[in-house]
Design a protein around this motif. Structure first.
Motif, PDB file in Angstrom:
ATOM      1  N   ILE A  80      43.963  32.153  30.848  1.00 12.13           N
ATOM      2  CA  ILE A  80      43.249  31.267  32.311  1.00 12.13           C
ATOM      3  C   ILE A  80      43.721  31.652  33.782  1.00 12.13           C
ATOM      4  O   ILE A  80      43.299  31.585  34.820  1.00 12.13           O
ATOM      5  CB  ILE A  80      44.375  30.167  32.182  1.00 12.13           C
ATOM      6  CG1 ILE A  80      43.481  29.285  30.637  1.00 12.13           C
ATOM      7  CG2 ILE A  80      43.273  29.151  33.672  1.00 12.13           C
ATOM      8  CD1 ILE A  80      44.684  27.593  30.234  1.00 12.13           C
ATOM      9  N   ILE A  81      44.685  32.949  34.074  1.00  8.09           N
ATOM     10  CA  ILE A  81      44.960  33.066  35.368  1.00  8.09           C
ATOM     11  C   ILE A  81      43.823  33.676  35.395  1.00  8.09           C
ATOM     12  O   ILE A  81      43.506  34.058  36.865  1.00  8.09           O
ATOM     13  CB  ILE A  81      46.955  33.707  35.040  1.00  8.09           C
ATOM     14  CG1 ILE A  81      47.756  32.715  35.560  1.00  8.09           C
ATOM     15  CG2 ILE A  81      46.637  34.345  36.528  1.00  8.09           C
ATOM     16  CD1 ILE A  81      49.150  32.945  35.613  1.00  8.09           C
ATOM     17  N   GLY A  82      43.760  35.391  34.721  1.00 10.51           N
ATOM     18  CA  GLY A  82      42.619  35.665  34.946  1.00 10.51           C
ATOM     19  C   GLY A  82      41.328  35.548  34.734  1.00 10.51           C
ATOM     20  O   GLY A  82      40.580  35.927  35.786  1.00 10.51           O
ATOM     21  N   TYR A  83      41.452  34.830  34.377  1.00 12.20           N
ATOM     22  CA  TYR A  83      39.817  33.813  35.119  1.00 12.20           C
ATOM     23  C   TYR A  83      40.027  32.704  35.630  1.00 12.20           C
ATOM     24  O   TYR A  83      38.810  33.123  36.088  1.00 12.20           O
ATOM     25  CB  TYR A  83      39.620  33.084  33.267  1.00 12.20           C
ATOM     26  CG  TYR A  83      37.655  31.804  33.667  1.00 12.20           C
ATOM     27  CD1 TYR A  83      37.317  32.530  33.069  1.00 12.20           C
ATOM     28  CD2 TYR A  83      38.465  30.278  33.892  1.00 12.20           C
ATOM     29  CE1 TYR A  83      35.779  31.776  33.179  1.00 12.20           C
ATOM     30  CE2 TYR A  83      37.134  29.925  34.175  1.00 12.20           C
ATOM     31  CZ  TYR A  83      35.833  30.050  33.573  1.00 12.20           C
ATOM     32  OH  TYR A  83      34.413  29.752  33.733  1.00 12.20           O
ATOM     33  N   SER A  84      40.870  32.306  35.948  1.00 11.58           N
ATOM     34  CA  SER A  84      40.770  31.509  37.514  1.00 11.58           C
ATOM     35  C   SER A  84      40.014  32.482  38.330  1.00 11.58           C
ATOM     36  O   SER A  84      39.625  32.311  39.600  1.00 11.58           O
ATOM     37  CB  SER A  84      41.990  31.115  37.688  1.00 11.58           C
ATOM     38  OG  SER A  84      43.167  31.808  38.258  1.00 11.58           O
ATOM     39  N   ARG A  85      41.069  34.140  38.241  1.00  8.41           N
ATOM     40  CA  ARG A  85      40.565  34.450  39.893  1.00  8.41           C
ATOM     41  C   ARG A  85      38.894  35.241  39.720  1.00  8.41           C
ATOM     42  O   ARG A  85      38.393  35.296  40.656  1.00  8.41           O
ATOM     43  CB  ARG A  85      41.245  35.920  39.597  1.00  8.41           C
ATOM     44  CG  ARG A  85      42.497  35.861  39.401  1.00  8.41           C
ATOM     45  CD  ARG A  85      42.748  35.488  40.917  1.00  8.41           C
ATOM     46  NE  ARG A  85      43.178  36.068  42.354  1.00  8.41           N
ATOM     47  CZ  ARG A  85      43.277  35.523  43.612  1.00  8.41           C
ATOM     48  NH1 ARG A  85      43.637  34.337  43.723  1.00  8.41           N
ATOM     49  NH2 ARG A  85      43.642  37.157  43.901  1.00  8.41           N
ATOM     50  N   ILE A  86      38.262  35.531  38.849  1.00  9.60           N
ATOM     51  CA  ILE A  86      37.063  35.391  38.433  1.00  9.60           C
ATOM     52  C   ILE A  86      36.162  34.238  38.575  1.00  9.60           C
ATOM     53  O   ILE A  86      35.381  34.185  39.628  1.00  9.60           O
ATOM     54  CB  ILE A  86      36.357  36.303  36.597  1.00  9.60           C
ATOM     55  CG1 ILE A  86      37.198  37.144  36.785  1.00  9.60           C
ATOM     56  CG2 ILE A  86      34.651  36.213  36.682  1.00  9.60           C
ATOM     57  CD1 ILE A  86      36.422  37.548  35.296  1.00  9.60           C
ATOM     58  N   TYR A  87      36.591  33.025  38.403  1.00  8.57           N
ATOM     59  CA  TYR A  87      35.929  31.978  38.773  1.00  8.57           C
ATOM     60  C   TYR A  87      35.854  31.673  39.665  1.00  8.57           C
ATOM     61  O   TYR A  87      34.795  30.932  40.529  1.00  8.57           O
ATOM     62  CB  TYR A  87      36.884  30.566  37.619  1.00  8.57           C
ATOM     63  CG  TYR A  87      36.231  29.614  38.028  1.00  8.57           C
ATOM     64  CD1 TYR A  87      35.377  28.244  36.964  1.00  8.57           C
ATOM     65  CD2 TYR A  87      36.739  28.844  38.876  1.00  8.57           C
ATOM     66  CE1 TYR A  87      34.444  27.051  37.759  1.00  8.57           C
ATOM     67  CE2 TYR A  87      36.262  27.142  39.077  1.00  8.57           C
ATOM     68  CZ  TYR A  87      35.126  26.652  38.880  1.00  8.57           C
ATOM     69  OH  TYR A  87      34.368  25.562  39.292  1.00  8.57           O
ATOM     70  N   LEU A  88      36.560  32.286  40.603  1.00 10.55           N
ATOM     71  CA  LEU A  88      37.101  31.533  42.133  1.00 10.55           C
ATOM     72  C   LEU A  88      36.122  32.964  43.068  1.00 10.55           C
ATOM     73  O   LEU A  88      36.292  32.654  44.258  1.00 10.55           O
ATOM     74  CB  LEU A  88      38.423  31.865  42.599  1.00 10.55           C
ATOM     75  CG  LEU A  88      39.179  29.983  42.132  1.00 10.55           C
ATOM     76  CD1 LEU A  88      40.666  30.839  42.474  1.00 10.55           C
ATOM     77  CD2 LEU A  88      38.305  29.023  42.504  1.00 10.55           C
ATOM     78  N   ARG A  89      35.552  33.364  42.296  1.00  6.16           N
ATOM     79  CA  ARG A  89      34.833  34.669  42.695  1.00  6.16           C
ATOM     80  C   ARG A  89      36.090  35.313  43.800  1.00  6.16           C
ATOM     81  O   ARG A  89      35.082  35.904  44.824  1.00  6.16           O
ATOM     82  CB  ARG A  89      33.356  34.565  43.374  1.00  6.16           C
ATOM     83  CG  ARG A  89      32.364  34.000  42.529  1.00  6.16           C
ATOM     84  CD  ARG A  89      31.823  33.408  42.758  1.00  6.16           C
ATOM     85  NE  ARG A  89      31.177  32.708  42.363  1.00  6.16           N
ATOM     86  CZ  ARG A  89      29.567  31.688  42.613  1.00  6.16           C
ATOM     87  NH1 ARG A  89      29.727  31.750  44.164  1.00  6.16           N
ATOM     88  NH2 ARG A  89      29.157  30.649  42.298  1.00  6.16           N
ATOM     89  N   VAL A  90      37.004  35.039  43.227  1.00  2.00           N
ATOM     90  CA  VAL A  90      37.660  36.934  44.656  1.00  2.00           C
ATOM     91  C   VAL A  90      37.987  37.522  44.035  1.00  2.00           C
ATOM     92  O   VAL A  90      38.931  38.690  44.680  1.00  2.00           O
ATOM     93  CB  VAL A  90      38.788  36.050  45.329  1.00  2.00           C
ATOM     94  CG1 VAL A  90      38.467  34.674  45.833  1.00  2.00           C
ATOM     95  CG2 VAL A  90      39.763  35.191  43.894  1.00  2.00           C
ATOM     96  N   HIS A  91      37.733  37.912  42.629  1.00  2.00           N
ATOM     97  CA  HIS A  91      37.713  39.188  41.627  1.00  2.00           C
ATOM     98  C   HIS A  91      36.618  39.606  41.259  1.00  2.00           C
ATOM     99  O   HIS A  91      35.768  38.235  40.538  1.00  2.00           O
ATOM    100  CB  HIS A  91      38.802  39.138  40.819  1.00  2.00           C
ATOM    101  CG  HIS A  91      40.370  40.162  41.473  1.00  2.00           C
ATOM    102  ND1 HIS A  91      40.597  41.556  41.945  1.00  2.00           N
ATOM    103  CD2 HIS A  91      41.780  39.373  41.999  1.00  2.00           C
ATOM    104  CE1 HIS A  91      41.264  41.694  42.762  1.00  2.00           C
ATOM    105  NE2 HIS A  91      41.999  40.460  42.460  1.00  2.00           N
ATOM    106  N   TYR A  92      36.204  40.406  41.006  1.00  2.00           N
ATOM    107  CA  TYR A  92      35.067  40.765  40.152  1.00  2.00           C
ATOM    108  C   TYR A  92      35.673  41.128  38.513  1.00  2.00           C
ATOM    109  O   TYR A  92      36.942  41.171  38.340  1.00  2.00           O
ATOM    110  CB  TYR A  92      34.607  42.451  39.848  1.00  2.00           C
ATOM    111  CG  TYR A  92      33.421  42.338  40.819  1.00  2.00           C
ATOM    112  CD1 TYR A  92      32.268  42.009  41.527  1.00  2.00           C
ATOM    113  CD2 TYR A  92      34.257  43.031  42.382  1.00  2.00           C
ATOM    114  CE1 TYR A  92      31.909  42.153  43.229  1.00  2.00           C
ATOM    115  CE2 TYR A  92      33.846  43.515  43.325  1.00  2.00           C
ATOM    116  CZ  TYR A  92      32.908  42.870  43.657  1.00  2.00           C
ATOM    117  OH  TYR A  92      32.053  43.070  45.441  1.00  2.00           O
ATOM    118  N   PRO A  93      35.093  40.350  37.086  1.00  2.00           N
ATOM    119  CA  PRO A  93      35.267  40.773  35.961  1.00  2.00           C
ATOM    120  C   PRO A  93      36.097  41.231  35.835  1.00  2.00           C
ATOM    121  O   PRO A  93      36.570  41.961  34.981  1.00  2.00           O
ATOM    122  CB  PRO A  93      34.376  39.951  35.478  1.00  2.00           C
ATOM    123  CG  PRO A  93      33.459  39.489  36.318  1.00  2.00           C
ATOM    124  CD  PRO A  93      33.474  39.532  37.835  1.00  2.00           C
TER     125      PRO A  93
END
Length: 230
Positions: free
Chosen positions: A189-202
């Motif tokens: 979920i931590i990894g997914y949160s970064r993608i969801y918030l669009r502060v990291h690329y998948p």
């Protein structure tokens, strides 16, 4: 009455079983590291050499219909858990617990070495690949470079270490399974949160997972060798 001694055949059978178990675990860990290493290089080549962002765009398009205010609030919390504001105090508290309460100086050294070295490796990789952040943050922009994701990498080394300790020391089978699933869910979920918030690329997050796995296994192996020699 004293229990009869085990026959040589029984002893040999148990020793063979233990050896097979050790070999199986070692093989699975080696395969995990190999797959992580290959995946990291594939991601690095795809994004930074071929400049192919189709994978990232596809993942963003799949997530976009599921964005809403409630989910965003939850993702902000998980993103905070994976960040420095949580991870730094958590690591310090864990080291202090091992040092002053458990009176285990070597364990505290191991925890500190893994935490500090993973952060150093993460920053070196970011400087090496020099990938800018996404230009379309959902809420607030993040600072720094993008590849690999520091949140993903440090969540693997922190919660992954807890998974290792859980598997090694927790004897209750159901408690062990529950804790492993709980810790894995934090990582995902931590990894997914970064993608969801669009502060990291998948691809940043996947690369962070890969490198975090490699580094955690390498650190545990090196520390085990040092411990065995001493």
């Amino acid at each position: 009455m004293e229990a009869p001694d085990k026959s040589p055949a029984t002893a040999d059978s148990e020793e063979l079983k233990r050896s097979f178990t050790v070999f199986s675990k070692g093989f699975l860990v080696a395969m995990l590291v190999f797959i992580s290493l290959i995946s990291f290089f594939v991601l690095a080549k795809m994004i930074l050499i071929d400049e192919n962002e189709a994978f990232d765009r596809e993942i963003y398009s799949l997530i976009e219909p599921h964005t809403n205010e409630t989910t965003s609030r939850i993702m902000v919390i998980y993103s905070w858990i994976g960040g420095t504001q949580f991870m730094l105090p958590a690591n310090i508290l864990l080291i202090c617990y091992c040092l002053f309460i458990r009176k285990n100086r070597w364990q505290s050294i191991k925890l500190g070495a893994i935490a500090l070295s993973s952060v150093c490796v993460m920053h070196l990789l970011k400087l090496l690949f020099n990938r800018p952040r996404p230009l379309i943050p959902l809420l607030e922009p993040a600072h720094g470079l993008s590849f690999p994701s520091g949140h993903a990498m440090t969540s693997i080394t922190f919660f992954g270490l807890f998974i290792y300790l859980t598997v090694k020391y927790i004897k209750n089978k159901f408690l062990k399974i529950f804790l492993v699933i709980l810790l894995l869910s934090f990582i995902v979920i931590i990894g997914y949160s970064r993608i969801y918030l669009r502060v990291h690329y998948p691809s940043d997050v996947l690369a962070g997972y890969c490198m975090g796995t490699i580094w955690l296994v390498l650190c545990l192996w090196l520390l085990k060798r040092i411990e065995t020699r001493k």
